[in-house]
Design a protein around this motif. Sequence first.
Motif, short mmCIF file in Angstrom:
data_model
loop_
_atom_site.label_atom_id
_atom_site.label_comp_id
_atom_site.label_asym_id
_atom_site.label_seq_id
_atom_site.Cartn_x
_atom_site.Cartn_y
_atom_site.Cartn_z
N TYR A 1 0.96 -1.17 0.01
CA TYR A 1 -0.15 -0.11 0.05
C TYR A 1 0.80 1.33 -0.03
CZ TYR A 1 -4.13 -2.99 0.86
OH TYR A 1 -4.91 -4.05 0.80
N ASN A 2 2.12 1.04 -0.17
CA ASN A 2 3.15 2.18 -0.30
C ASN A 2 3.08 3.20 0.96
OD1 ASN A 2 4.11 1.29 -2.55
ND2 ASN A 2 2.42 2.29 -3.69
N LEU A 3 2.60 2.88 2.09
CA LEU A 3 2.57 3.68 3.33
C LEU A 3 4.04 3.82 4.03
CD1 LEU A 3 -0.82 2.64 5.13
CD2 LEU A 3 -0.41 4.16 3.18
N SER A 4 4.13 4.88 4.76
CA SER A 4 5.58 4.79 5.45
C SER A 4 5.68 4.07 6.64
CB SER A 4 5.67 6.36 6.04
OG SER A 4 4.76 6.84 6.98
N PRO A 5 6.76 3.55 7.08
CA PRO A 5 6.76 2.81 8.21
C PRO A 5 6.14 3.22 9.42
CG PRO A 5 8.76 2.85 6.95
CD PRO A 5 7.92 3.80 6.42
N ASP B 1 -7.23 4.73 -3.05
CA ASP B 1 -6.40 5.56 -2.53
C ASP B 1 -5.79 5.20 -1.35
OD1 ASP B 1 -4.89 7.73 -1.76
OD2 ASP B 1 -6.08 9.32 -3.22
N PRO B 2 -4.93 4.29 -1.16
CA PRO B 2 -4.24 3.84 0.11
C PRO B 2 -3.99 5.02 1.02
CG PRO B 2 -3.49 2.40 -1.37
CD PRO B 2 -4.20 3.53 -2.27
N LYS B 3 -3.15 6.01 0.42
CA LYS B 3 -2.64 6.88 1.36
C LYS B 3 -3.65 8.17 1.85
CE LYS B 3 0.58 9.63 3.20
NZ LYS B 3 1.12 9.21 4.50
N LEU B 4 -4.58 8.55 0.99
CA LEU B 4 -5.60 9.01 1.57
C LEU B 4 -6.52 8.68 2.49
CD1 LEU B 4 -6.51 12.20 1.23
CD2 LEU B 4 -8.04 11.56 -0.63
N CYS C 1 -5.34 6.37 4.50
CA CYS C 1 -4.51 6.27 5.65
C CYS C 1 -4.68 7.68 6.50
CB CYS C 1 -3.21 5.80 5.54
SG CYS C 1 -1.94 6.10 6.94
N ASN C 2 -4.57 8.81 5.77
CA ASN C 2 -4.64 10.06 6.49
C ASN C 2 -6.18 10.09 7.02
OD1 ASN C 2 -2.33 10.75 5.30
ND2 ASN C 2 -3.11 11.84 3.68
N TRP C 3 -7.16 9.80 6.41
CA TRP C 3 -8.45 9.98 6.99
C TRP C 3 -8.71 9.09 8.30
CZ3 TRP C 3 -12.37 13.43 6.68
CH2 TRP C 3 -12.31 14.14 5.66
N GLN D 1 -8.75 11.82 11.19
CA GLN D 1 -10.20 12.38 11.66
C GLN D 1 -10.80 10.93 12.26
OE1 GLN D 1 -8.94 13.04 8.95
NE2 GLN D 1 -9.31 15.13 8.51
N VAL D 2 -10.75 9.67 11.93
CA VAL D 2 -11.24 8.70 12.51
C VAL D 2 -10.78 8.49 13.69
CG1 VAL D 2 -11.92 6.20 12.21
CG2 VAL D 2 -12.13 7.54 10.46
N LEU D 3 -9.46 8.15 13.94
CA LEU D 3 -9.03 7.90 15.26
C LEU D 3 -9.18 9.03 16.35
CD1 LEU D 3 -5.61 6.28 14.32
CD2 LEU D 3 -7.74 5.05 14.98
N ARG D 4 -9.19 10.18 15.81
CA ARG D 4 -9.32 11.23 16.76
C ARG D 4 -10.92 11.24 17.32
NH1 ARG D 4 -9.00 15.37 13.54
NH2 ARG D 4 -11.11 15.66 13.36
N GLU D 5 -11.78 11.03 16.33
CA GLU D 5 -13.12 10.84 16.79
C GLU D 5 -13.44 9.55 17.77
OE1 GLU D 5 -15.91 12.79 16.23
OE2 GLU D 5 -14.86 14.16 14.93
N LEU D 6 -12.71 8.60 17.47
CA LEU D 6 -12.99 7.47 18.31
C LEU D 6 -12.40 7.62 19.71
CD1 LEU D 6 -11.70 4.43 15.85
CD2 LEU D 6 -13.97 4.80 16.44
#
Length: 491
Positions: free
Chosen positions: A323-327, A353-356, A358-360, A364-369
């Motif tokens: 998914y080409n995410l950073s470590p 869009d794996p990167k976008l 990941c950003n969401w 946003q999602v983890l902050r709301e949780l």
Amino acid sequence: MSDVPYTTVIGLEVHVQLATQSKLFCRCSTQFGAEPNTQTCPVCIGMPGSLPVMNRRAFELSLKTAVALNCNIPEFTKWDRKQYYYPDLPKGYQISQFDLPMSADGYLEISDPKDKFEPKRIGIIRAHLEEDAGKSVHDEAHGKADSEIDLNRTGTPLLEIVSQPDMRSSAEARAFLDELKLLLTYIAVSDCNMQEGSLRVDANVNLHLEKDGKKIATPIVEIKNMNSFRAVERALEYEAPRQYREWQETGRQLGEAPKQTRGWDDVAGVTRGQRSKEESSDYRYFPDPDLAPVITSAAEVEAVRESLGELPDDLRTRLTEGYNLSPYDADVLVNQGRAVIDYYLAVAGESGDPKLACNWVTQQVLRELKEREQAIDAFGISATKLAGLITAVNDGLLPSTRAPEAFQLMLAQGCDITAALAELKIERVDESALVELVKELLAANPKTVADIQGGKLQAAASLIGQAKKKNPNVDPNRVRELAIELATAGN
């Protein structure tokens, strides 16, 4: 390079309470929080004539953990009695494993996305099953110094995981504990709740240094009474320089003084001497005559291995390579647990869009949780709906600046992106109409045009607010791009 004149050598002993409903050798409950001494029976308090029977589920969970830790699993393992006396050990011995543990010679890979240390493999000497002792409760608050005994924990199944002394810093020790806890929760063998005693850590630490070209090791100290991973870090950071100061004063080396057990005082931030540490011979181990040995076939081990699924390190590799995410991003996602990973994978797959995605999820999602104290399973925006929002941004249907607004509406109303766009009156802005709007603004702002032509490209930002007043659906980034493009055309 470290500027201290010694190398800190650290090994950890981790006691993990296994997620069973009953104790290791009897049917008493392991539920936390019961009234003292209400979860006991003749077996777990060692009454004469009582006979233990092994909890098969506890052994299965231990085997699962040992396989996940890359341990060798012998075909034959037995139970031993470890003789010692504590007031909270009513039998006067603990049923444990000595020379033939159920697993040995494993390892756990650790790394640090922030590059505090190089990735390394920490050896596992053994992981063996044993029963817990009870709990001494000391009432020192009222000046009475009374002590009471609660035997509810007596006989609770523990897996003791003993590492090699492969760690060289408190950061490596913390990384090992974080990775171990993550692994244990992924394979669902323990809740690892330190506040309830489900995971406890002892650290063995000494120093290696040189004097007159000769290598020297200081006596080993075992540190106990650490009730958090941060406490482990602090204790190690205190203990290493303390040992160095003691060595400078006494010159004592390994073998010239007995191993010592010290307790960590979290309030004072110091370790305090408790007693000389026992050797294995002091416990007078011998095989428990009441328990049969356990035989584990190679087929059973292989079946456990196949049932494990993807472990945390495997998932990090998949997220970075597939998914080409950073470590760092991969580590953040994996550390949230399997449910969040599954949510992310669904969002990434449906949005493309794996990167976008990941950003969401990580923002946003983890902050709301966290704010709502919710689990991902109860979150108000499904993976499909979040993927729809991301797709709308990428397709130009939703300006990125208004995406958070749409997200909050979807969360509040439980609607999808189509309904959110309609509710917010967000419409796609035709490119030709946007070009005409930017031309109109440039004509009305000759100074801005001159600034842009003079190389002050940031001046284009002044047109964004004007454009949004005329049409709130414009994309600010596109307005800026067009302003620079049109103002410099022909120059």
